[in-house]
Design a protein around this motif. Sequence first.
Motif, short mmCIF file in Angstrom:
data_model
loop_
_atom_site.label_atom_id
_atom_site.label_comp_id
_atom_site.label_asym_id
_atom_site.label_seq_id
_atom_site.Cartn_x
_atom_site.Cartn_y
_atom_site.Cartn_z
N ALA A 1 -64.27 -52.55 -40.39
CA ALA A 1 -63.54 -52.25 -41.67
C ALA A 1 -63.54 -50.77 -41.98
CB ALA A 1 -64.10 -53.03 -42.90
N LEU A 2 -64.77 -50.21 -41.83
CA LEU A 2 -64.87 -48.59 -41.86
C LEU A 2 -64.09 -47.92 -40.86
CD1 LEU A 2 -66.56 -46.48 -43.20
CD2 LEU A 2 -68.35 -46.50 -41.66
N ALA A 3 -64.04 -48.41 -39.54
CA ALA A 3 -63.26 -47.53 -38.79
C ALA A 3 -61.84 -47.49 -39.11
CB ALA A 3 -63.76 -48.11 -37.29
N GLU A 4 -61.33 -48.90 -39.46
CA GLU A 4 -59.94 -48.80 -39.76
C GLU A 4 -59.51 -47.79 -41.07
OE1 GLU A 4 -55.92 -49.96 -39.38
OE2 GLU A 4 -57.81 -50.36 -38.14
N PHE A 5 -60.32 -47.86 -41.90
CA PHE A 5 -59.98 -47.08 -43.16
C PHE A 5 -60.25 -45.56 -42.73
CE2 PHE A 5 -62.24 -44.26 -46.39
CZ PHE A 5 -61.53 -44.29 -47.33
N LEU A 6 -61.16 -45.26 -41.78
CA LEU A 6 -61.26 -43.98 -41.60
C LEU A 6 -60.01 -43.42 -40.67
CD1 LEU A 6 -65.05 -43.47 -40.76
CD2 LEU A 6 -63.63 -42.41 -42.78
N ARG A 7 -59.48 -44.34 -39.82
CA ARG A 7 -58.35 -44.10 -38.93
C ARG A 7 -57.18 -43.84 -40.02
NH1 ARG A 7 -60.68 -47.68 -35.05
NH2 ARG A 7 -59.77 -49.58 -36.12
N ASP A 8 -56.88 -44.63 -40.99
CA ASP A 8 -56.07 -44.55 -41.95
C ASP A 8 -55.95 -42.98 -42.78
OD1 ASP A 8 -54.61 -46.78 -41.12
OD2 ASP A 8 -55.45 -48.05 -42.73
N TRP A 9 -57.33 -42.78 -43.13
CA TRP A 9 -57.65 -41.44 -43.91
C TRP A 9 -57.19 -40.29 -43.06
CZ3 TRP A 9 -60.84 -37.49 -43.26
CH2 TRP A 9 -61.06 -36.78 -44.54
N ARG A 10 -57.56 -40.38 -41.89
CA ARG A 10 -57.39 -39.38 -40.87
C ARG A 10 -55.70 -39.05 -40.52
NH1 ARG A 10 -59.67 -39.92 -34.88
NH2 ARG A 10 -61.59 -39.59 -35.90
N LYS A 11 -55.00 -39.95 -40.66
CA LYS A 11 -53.56 -39.76 -40.67
C LYS A 11 -53.24 -38.91 -42.02
CE LYS A 11 -52.99 -44.06 -38.22
NZ LYS A 11 -52.29 -45.45 -38.04
N THR A 12 -53.63 -39.22 -42.83
CA THR A 12 -53.01 -38.61 -44.14
C THR A 12 -53.69 -37.30 -44.79
OG1 THR A 12 -53.95 -40.03 -45.51
CG2 THR A 12 -51.81 -40.63 -44.87
N HIS A 13 -55.04 -37.11 -44.24
CA HIS A 13 -56.06 -36.27 -44.81
C HIS A 13 -56.62 -35.33 -43.38
CE1 HIS A 13 -55.65 -39.35 -48.11
NE2 HIS A 13 -56.26 -38.27 -48.73
N ALA A 14 -55.72 -34.76 -42.95
CA ALA A 14 -56.33 -34.23 -41.60
C ALA A 14 -57.30 -32.98 -41.88
CB ALA A 14 -55.06 -33.83 -40.65
N HIS A 15 -58.22 -32.85 -41.53
CA HIS A 15 -59.17 -31.58 -41.99
C HIS A 15 -60.03 -31.17 -40.60
CE1 HIS A 15 -62.15 -29.24 -44.07
NE2 HIS A 15 -63.06 -30.16 -43.64
N ASP A 16 -59.92 -29.93 -40.33
CA ASP A 16 -60.54 -29.24 -39.28
C ASP A 16 -61.64 -28.47 -39.59
OD1 ASP A 16 -61.43 -28.25 -36.90
OD2 ASP A 16 -59.47 -27.09 -36.41
#
Length: 308
Positions: free
Chosen positions: A286-301
Amino acid sequence: MTSDPYAALGVTRSASDAEIKKAYRKIARSAHPDLNPDDKTAEARFKAASAAYDLLKDPETRARFDRGEIDASGAERAPRTYYRNYAEAPGNPYRGGQRAEDFPDVSDIFAEFLRQQGQTGSARSSQGFRAGGADMRYTMEVPFLDAVNGGSTRITLPDGSMLDVKIPAGTADGQTLRLRGKGAPGLGGGPAGDAYVTLTVRPHPLYRRDGNDILMSLPITIDEAVLGGKVEVPTPGGAVSVTIPTGASSGQTLRLRGRGVKSAGGGAGDLKLELRIVAPPKVDEALAEFLRDWRKTHAHDPRKGMRT
């Protein structure tokens, strides 16, 4: 203990004070008994280094050792005397160049002896020898929290007697306490010497000291770093509640004023908490799936700007 404190620390006799201190700290970190349980060799090396540093960190004591006035334990050495010192001393009847008539009359020597023997016992006793006792030096390891908060402990002396030592709050590593009248007893009713106890502060698993400040690494969870919140933190003076700011990062430092080491002037240093984000031991789906979706819309370097 080795008879050469320089060898115990692995430095030359020309080493600077800073080099001697650095060598002692290096040995203390690697050979401390708490870090090497049941290792007698490491324990012996640590004790030898502690005794050597106790002797050499004081410029006056170091100079006396270099001149041969004291040994590696800090005990006085008997002064060196030579025949020439006596042969050429004024009044010595055996000095070269004296004539036979310069020697005292033997009958005068016996007359003076009989005169002194005729004195009363009370007169002789009034001229008895009286001297103060020698100072004694010891080293003692104290817990980190006792050094910060103060405390007391009891040590056993070489003769089997016990000595109570009060540890002042804010005691620093290498500090020497003077206990008046706790040294060797005097002679002929003379005063006892003093005891000097040099303290070595034992490392602590949570805290490190920097002057009067105390440094501590504080682990926080990912959600605490992102959302912030209150966490309970153990301090040398007891547990306190600390607020983690929203969006905290590893390496960020929080300062708790007055929670450090008390100074002689009455103030106190600070407790500095360095935040360290710790991932959960197991990342569920569940945490992994949430972070994958978050990464798609909130890319941060966070490494942007580090490229050369």
